[in-house]
Write an enzyme that holds these catalytic residues in place. Structure first.
Site, PDB file in Angstrom:
ATOM      1  N   THR A 186      51.830  41.592  17.422  1.00  0.00           N
ATOM      2  CA  THR A 186      51.733  40.140  17.249  1.00  0.00           C
ATOM      3  C   THR A 186      52.981  39.660  16.525  1.00  0.00           C
ATOM      4  OG1 THR A 186      50.643  40.408  15.134  1.00  0.00           O
ATOM      5  CG2 THR A 186      49.217  40.243  17.057  1.00  0.00           C
ATOM      6  N   GLU A 331      45.874  39.313  20.877  1.00  0.00           N
ATOM      7  CA  GLU A 331      44.661  40.070  20.554  1.00  0.00           C
ATOM      8  C   GLU A 331      43.603  39.972  21.651  1.00  0.00           C
ATOM      9  OE1 GLU A 331      46.361  38.170  18.509  1.00  0.00           O
ATOM     10  OE2 GLU A 331      46.333  38.911  16.451  1.00  0.00           O
ATOM     11  N   LYS A 439      45.840  17.944   6.436  1.00  0.00           N
ATOM     12  CA  LYS A 439      44.649  17.436   5.763  1.00  0.00           C
ATOM     13  C   LYS A 439      45.025  16.171   5.007  1.00  0.00           C
ATOM     14  CE  LYS A 439      43.090  22.074   5.719  1.00  0.00           C
ATOM     15  NZ  LYS A 439      44.168  23.049   5.763  1.00  0.00           N
ATOM     16  N   TRP A 444      41.001  15.647   8.850  1.00  0.00           N
ATOM     17  CA  TRP A 444      41.985  16.520   9.481  1.00  0.00           C
ATOM     18  C   TRP A 444      42.727  15.772  10.586  1.00  0.00           C
ATOM     19  CZ3 TRP A 444      39.674  22.098  10.426  1.00  0.00           C
ATOM     20  CH2 TRP A 444      39.361  22.659   9.182  1.00  0.00           C
TER      21      TRP A 444
HETATM   22  P1  AMP Z   1      50.389  34.931  20.850  1.00  0.00           P
HETATM   23  O1  AMP Z   1      49.509  35.984  20.315  1.00  0.00           O
HETATM   24  O2  AMP Z   1      51.810  35.060  20.412  1.00  0.00           O
HETATM   25  O3  AMP Z   1      50.258  34.821  22.332  1.00  0.00           O
HETATM   26  O4  AMP Z   1      49.906  33.551  20.237  1.00  0.00           O
HETATM   27  C1  AMP Z   1      48.590  33.118  20.386  1.00  0.00           C
HETATM   28  C2  AMP Z   1      48.434  31.741  19.822  1.00  0.00           C
HETATM   29  O5  AMP Z   1      49.172  30.793  20.606  1.00  0.00           O
HETATM   30  C3  AMP Z   1      47.012  31.228  19.880  1.00  0.00           C
HETATM   31  O6  AMP Z   1      46.228  31.739  18.834  1.00  0.00           O
HETATM   32  C4  AMP Z   1      47.237  29.724  19.786  1.00  0.00           C
HETATM   33  O7  AMP Z   1      47.482  29.317  18.443  1.00  0.00           O
HETATM   34  C5  AMP Z   1      48.506  29.529  20.574  1.00  0.00           C
HETATM   35  N1  AMP Z   1      48.180  29.103  21.938  1.00  0.00           N
HETATM   36  C6  AMP Z   1      48.133  29.851  23.053  1.00  0.00           C
HETATM   37  N2  AMP Z   1      47.828  29.093  24.124  1.00  0.00           N
HETATM   38  C7  AMP Z   1      47.652  27.822  23.681  1.00  0.00           C
HETATM   39  C8  AMP Z   1      47.316  26.565  24.281  1.00  0.00           C
HETATM   40  N3  AMP Z   1      47.123  26.440  25.585  1.00  0.00           N
HETATM   41  N4  AMP Z   1      47.208  25.488  23.476  1.00  0.00           N
HETATM   42  C9  AMP Z   1      47.409  25.579  22.147  1.00  0.00           C
HETATM   43  N5  AMP Z   1      47.758  26.723  21.526  1.00  0.00           N
HETATM   44  C10 AMP Z   1      47.870  27.830  22.268  1.00  0.00           C
END
Ligand code: AMP
Length: 542
Positions: A186, A331, A439, A444
């Site tokens: 990650t 994840e 906030k 929010w």
């Molecule tokens: P990653 O593990 O780098 O793919 O990041 C995952 C995170 O990207 C998620 O927990 C979200 O916060 C964000 N994310 C992924 N897809 C979207 C989406 N369509 N809209 C908003 N946030 C997203």
């Protein structure tokens, strides 16, 4: 009483065996680092993946040993996907956009034994190899005559001579489907990166689910362009789902600019593409002034960060391309939700349908989700109340590699760190990362909503909303904006643009024009960096 069906482990090698046998002549086209286009078939790919497996045996790699890649989307990377995992080793795709210190840290943590890399990343390998004592072999993904002399990288050989030395007589081994197949770290914006360790079973189930009509709708009739990198959560599982369905694959290699992507889509008759919003922004910026149109592209899956409504509108109305908004995370292998309408929505007016399409979508079978309050109590699905999003399912992490970070689950659910609403029809709308929510006065404000309005302004290329400390309201939103080249908009014009589009108290207090918004290794806005950049910023006195 047990069922009397045949028992066969769900293995990644099974996907390529199927594709070779039933879709052997389906094409795989790749833009190479060398600049030319390479094309061959699933049959060729399967044979070369077996050579990779044999070559790994030749290096005396043990079962479950890690083989790392630093590579673009291309056919050799795909062969490693199948050859490494299929032979029982673990494919570790490293994101080359990470800092060299992070790459060295990750390679050591994963205890990688082999590193396969595209020549574009030679300088990176030269910078880190001395700090990666576990890596015994370096493989440059190139022909023998392109292998750089005096690179300083120990035990370096070219991929082509490495696999050429093997004959194709190789039978994929059978083993427990719960065996690890690949891993992905990650982004680790706080603390050390942590690795999701996927299994053959989880990857195969995810590949099935991803291909479903209400998910990515992938079939043997498609020509698919995964712009999403193979080093980012297995390119959203497309390399597996494509083999499972026999779809044609088109890989963009390192050429991710709007012009190259447009030309590839047209030349290879791409019907379906997948990527993060920043990539599509570059594509649209290239197409609009030249008046270009798509002749075959039908749909594009956009996810990884919130897809601005303006982009969904542009694709649909100006280019006739359906945008499927997707949400997921490393994840989660990564797919969690995808936005398609239901039968009962057919009769809705277009504007109402569009309101649904802008959401992140419905859970895919295999993923369950809920939103909870600060005490962990489940919140109602009314589309209004927002809470912390928790998920569970067979392709969602139970624990990180080496137990890093302790037990991540809460009552068997994985807390995503995202905040959102779920409506009565089960459509998720992400309002923020929990750490990015603003906030203000006990309420929010969704930074995503504030950003979406800004990027709908014709002069705005990119916008990021952050909270700034306020003596009375706790925090107030401000918006950092990058203008489109040659376009102008003033602070007051942009603030007026918000009027009527959101509640008055949610309108940002200020606009800060910046040259660029810092992006992380996966193309997402790095708000931690932006906050650092603006640390001396003071809110205007009101
Ligand atoms: P990653 O593990 O780098 O793919 O990041 C995952 C995170 O990207 C998620 O927990 C979200 O916060 C964000 N994310 C992924 N897809 C979207 C989406 N369509 N809209 C908003 N946030 C997203």
């Amino acid at each position: 009483m047990l069922g009397l069906m045949q028992s066969q482990p769900l293995l990644i090698s099974g996907l390529i065996e199927f594709a070779e046998r039933h879709h052997g002549d389906a094409e795989i086209v790749s833009r190479r680092v060398e600049g030319d286009l390479h094309r061959y078939s699933y049959k060729d790919m399967g044979q070369r993946a077996r050579r990779v497996a044999k070559a790994l045996d030749g290096l005396k790699l043990a079962f479950s040993d890690r083989v790392a890649t630093l590579a673009w989307n291309g056919y050799r990377h795909l062969e490693l996907y199948y050859g490494v995992s299929g032979s029982g080793r673990v494919l570790h795709t490293i994101n080359p956009r990470l800092h060299p210190d992070q790459i060295a840290w990750i390679a050591n943590h994963a205890e990688d034994q082999v590193l396969c890399f595209d020549l574009s990343f030679l300088p990176l390998v030269q910078a880190v190899h001395a700090r990666c004592p576990t890596i015994k072999h370096y493989i440059a993904l190139c022909d023998a005559d392109k292998l750089p002399a005096d690179s300083g990288v120990p035990n370096l050989q070219s991929y082509e001579s490495w696999i050429d030395a093997q004959n194709t007589g190789y039978t994929w081994p059978s083993f427990d489907e719960n065996t690890a197949s690949s891993m992905c770290y990650t982004s680790g914006t706080t603390g050390n990166p942590k690795a999701a360790l996927y299994s053959h079973r989880s990857s195969t189930l995810h590949a099935y689910a991803a291909a479903l009509p209400d998910v990515m709708c992938i079939s043997a009739r498609d020509s698919i362009l995964p712009v999403v990198p193979m080093f980012h959560v297995n390119a959203w599982g497309i390399p597996y789902s494509a083999a499972l369905t026999g779809a044609k694959l088109v890989f963009p290699g390192p050429a991710l600019d709007g012009k190259s992507i447009y030309e590839l889509i047209e030349a290879e008759k791409v019907t379906y593409a997948a990527g993060v919003p920043t990539v599509w922004q570059m594509l649209l910026t290239h197409m609009k002034p030249a008046g270009l149109k798509f002749s075959t592209l039908k749909r594009t899956v956009i996810g990884g960060s919130a897809c601005p409504p303006a982009m969904i509108h542009a694709f649909r109305e100006d280019y006739g391309v359906e945008v499927l908004h997707a949400w997921g995370m490393t994840e989660m292998s990564p797919l969690g939700t995808l936005c398609t309408l239901k039968n009962k929505h057919d009769a809705l007016p277009e504007a109402e349908k569009m309101k649904i399409r802008l959401k992140q979508g419905r859970a895919i079978y295999g993923v369950d989700m809920k939103i909870v309050d600060a005490n962990g109590e489940e919140l109602p699905w009314d589309g209004k109340v927002f809470g912390d999003l928790h998920v569970k399912g067979p392709w969602i992490v139970r624990e990180y590699f080496k137990g890093e970070g302790g037990d991540p689950l809460v009552d068997g659910w994985f807390p995503t760190g995202d905040v959102g609403t779920i409506d009565p029809d089960g459509y998720l709308q992400i309002t923020d990362r929990s750490k990015d929510v603003i906030k203000s006065g006990g309420e929010w404000i969704s930074s995503i909503e504030i950003e979406n309005i800004a990027v709908a302004h014709p002069a705005v290329a990119m916008a990021a909303c952050i909270g700034v400390a306020h003596p009375k309201w706790d925090e107030r939103p401000i918006i950092a904006v990058v203008k489109k080249p040659g376009m102008e908009v003033t602070r007051d014009e942009l603030l007026r643009f918000y009027e009527g589009k959101t509640a008055k108290w949610q309108i940002p207090d200020d606009v800060v024009f910046v040259d660029a918004i810092p992006l992380g290794a996966t193309g997402k806005m790095l708000k931690t960096k932006l906050r650092e950049m603006l640390k001396d910023y003071k809110l205007p006195q009101t």
